[in-house]
Scaffold this active site. Structure first.
Site, mmCIF file in Angstrom:
data_model
loop_
_atom_site.group_PDB
_atom_site.id
_atom_site.type_symbol
_atom_site.label_atom_id
_atom_site.label_comp_id
_atom_site.label_asym_id
_atom_site.label_seq_id
_atom_site.Cartn_x
_atom_site.Cartn_y
_atom_site.Cartn_z
ATOM 1 N N ASN A 143 -1.602 -0.410 7.535
ATOM 2 C CA ASN A 143 -1.048 -1.753 7.777
ATOM 3 C C ASN A 143 -0.245 -2.306 6.594
ATOM 4 O O ASN A 143 -0.013 -3.501 6.486
ATOM 5 C CB ASN A 143 -2.131 -2.711 8.273
ATOM 6 N N TYR A 167 -11.759 -3.434 -3.067
ATOM 7 C CA TYR A 167 -12.307 -3.583 -1.710
ATOM 8 C C TYR A 167 -13.837 -3.578 -1.694
ATOM 9 O O TYR A 167 -14.440 -3.211 -0.691
ATOM 10 C CB TYR A 167 -11.767 -2.483 -0.804
ATOM 11 N N HIS A 181 -1.502 -5.781 1.551
ATOM 12 C CA HIS A 181 -2.712 -6.577 1.338
ATOM 13 C C HIS A 181 -2.325 -7.952 0.833
ATOM 14 O O HIS A 181 -1.388 -8.077 0.044
ATOM 15 C CB HIS A 181 -3.617 -5.920 0.278
ATOM 16 N N GLU A 219 -8.772 -10.919 -7.795
ATOM 17 C CA GLU A 219 -7.899 -9.748 -7.639
ATOM 18 C C GLU A 219 -6.784 -9.718 -8.685
ATOM 19 O O GLU A 219 -6.454 -8.648 -9.210
ATOM 20 C CB GLU A 219 -7.331 -9.733 -6.211
ATOM 21 N N LYS A 265 0.841 -1.195 0.000
ATOM 22 C CA LYS A 265 0.000 0.000 0.000
ATOM 23 C C LYS A 265 0.885 1.258 0.000
ATOM 24 O O LYS A 265 2.099 1.171 0.219
ATOM 25 C CB LYS A 265 -0.930 -0.062 1.215
HETATM 26 P P1 GTP Z 1 -6.356 -6.594 3.369
HETATM 27 O O1 GTP Z 1 -5.311 -7.596 3.088
HETATM 28 O O2 GTP Z 1 -5.933 -5.174 3.121
HETATM 29 O O3 GTP Z 1 -7.658 -6.946 2.663
HETATM 30 O O4 GTP Z 1 -6.591 -6.663 4.949
HETATM 31 P P2 GTP Z 1 -7.332 -7.809 5.773
HETATM 32 O O5 GTP Z 1 -7.828 -8.882 4.866
HETATM 33 O O6 GTP Z 1 -6.433 -8.183 6.890
HETATM 34 O O7 GTP Z 1 -8.559 -7.013 6.406
HETATM 35 P P3 GTP Z 1 -9.970 -6.660 5.741
HETATM 36 O O8 GTP Z 1 -10.090 -7.227 4.365
HETATM 37 O O9 GTP Z 1 -11.018 -7.003 6.738
HETATM 38 O O10 GTP Z 1 -9.889 -5.074 5.660
HETATM 39 C C1 GTP Z 1 -9.305 -4.440 4.534
HETATM 40 C C2 GTP Z 1 -8.516 -3.249 5.013
HETATM 41 O O11 GTP Z 1 -9.419 -2.289 5.541
HETATM 42 C C3 GTP Z 1 -7.536 -3.533 6.152
HETATM 43 O O12 GTP Z 1 -6.278 -3.950 5.706
HETATM 44 C C4 GTP Z 1 -7.446 -2.190 6.852
HETATM 45 O O13 GTP Z 1 -6.485 -1.358 6.220
HETATM 46 C C5 GTP Z 1 -8.823 -1.610 6.632
HETATM 47 N N1 GTP Z 1 -9.638 -1.846 7.830
HETATM 48 C C6 GTP Z 1 -10.220 -3.003 8.218
HETATM 49 N N2 GTP Z 1 -10.869 -2.841 9.380
HETATM 50 C C7 GTP Z 1 -10.704 -1.527 9.711
HETATM 51 C C8 GTP Z 1 -11.136 -0.731 10.787
HETATM 52 O O14 GTP Z 1 -11.814 -1.184 11.699
HETATM 53 N N3 GTP Z 1 -10.758 0.591 10.771
HETATM 54 C C9 GTP Z 1 -10.001 1.124 9.768
HETATM 55 N N4 GTP Z 1 -9.662 2.413 9.815
HETATM 56 N N5 GTP Z 1 -9.571 0.395 8.749
HETATM 57 C C10 GTP Z 1 -9.911 -0.902 8.718
HETATM 58 MG MG MG Z 2 -8.992 -8.464 3.135
#
Ligand code: GTP
Ligand code: MG
Length: 150
Positions: free
Chosen positions: A112, A49, A115, A126, A9
């Site tokens: 973070n 997303y 992805h 994807e 990212k």
């Molecule tokens: P990705 O690999 O980026 O898809 O992350 P993930 O699979 O571990 O998490 P998820 O798909 O649930 O969420 C996608 C992204 O949204 C995360 O990597 C975070 O950057 C963001 N995100 C998820 N939950 C939160 C939240 O509660 N608050 C905020 N600010 N961002 C969030």
């Molecule tokens: Mg995810």
């Protein structure tokens, strides 16, 4: 031979962590078969997303992803999807163990750094979203027998 979609990212790119993160996958034995740097359009970020579009953090997430360059990566190797997720850690960096990419290199859920596809089906979707077929190489590394028994 499984493929997964990995994306560094804009925080990772701005913090010059591209080499550090890519090298972890290479050292593990995974091959990079697709790689490019681009600043995603809003349309692409929203499609990526899409599963989160009703979530309160969606707009911030898309704003962030489109704020600068990302590195789009296709990684190939045995069990690539699940192993990459283990290497990445969990969504919240503070709950991610040391030794994981997020656990070593990040603090905040909204920053973070990386992805990784969450299933083989997501990976297929994807990869299709971020890459054209000709942008992905088909090759067998010469050290294959030193990474895999079979
Ligand atoms: P990705 O690999 O980026 O898809 O992350 P993930 O699979 O571990 O998490 P998820 O798909 O649930 O969420 C996608 C992204 O949204 C995360 O990597 C975070 O950057 C963001 N995100 C998820 N939950 C939160 C939240 O509660 N608050 C905020 N600010 N961002 C969030
Ligand atoms: Mg995810």
């Amino acid at each position: 031979k499984e493929r997964t979609y990995i994306m560094l990212k804009p925080d990772a790119v701005n913090r010059r962590l591209i080499g550090e993160i890519l090298s972890r996958f290479e050292k593990r034995g995974y091959n990079v078969v697709g790689l490019k740097v681009l600043t995603p359009s809003r349309e692409l970020a929203e499609a990526h997303y899409a599963e989160h579009k009703e979530r309160p953090f969606f707009k911030g997430l898309v704003d962030f992803l489109t704020s600068g360059p990302v590195v789009a990566i296709v990684i190939e190797g045995d069990n690539a999807v699940a192993t990459a997720r283990t290497m990445i850690g969990v969504t919240k960096p503070q709950a991610s163990a040391p030794g994981t990419i997020r656990g070593d290199l990040s603090i905040d859920v909204g920053r973070n750094i990386i992805h990784g596809s969450d299933s083989v089906e997501s990976a297929r979707r994807e990869i299709g979203l971020w890459f054209r077929p000709v942008e992905i190489v088909d090759f067998k590394p010469v050290d294959h027998a030193w990474v895999y028994e079979k």
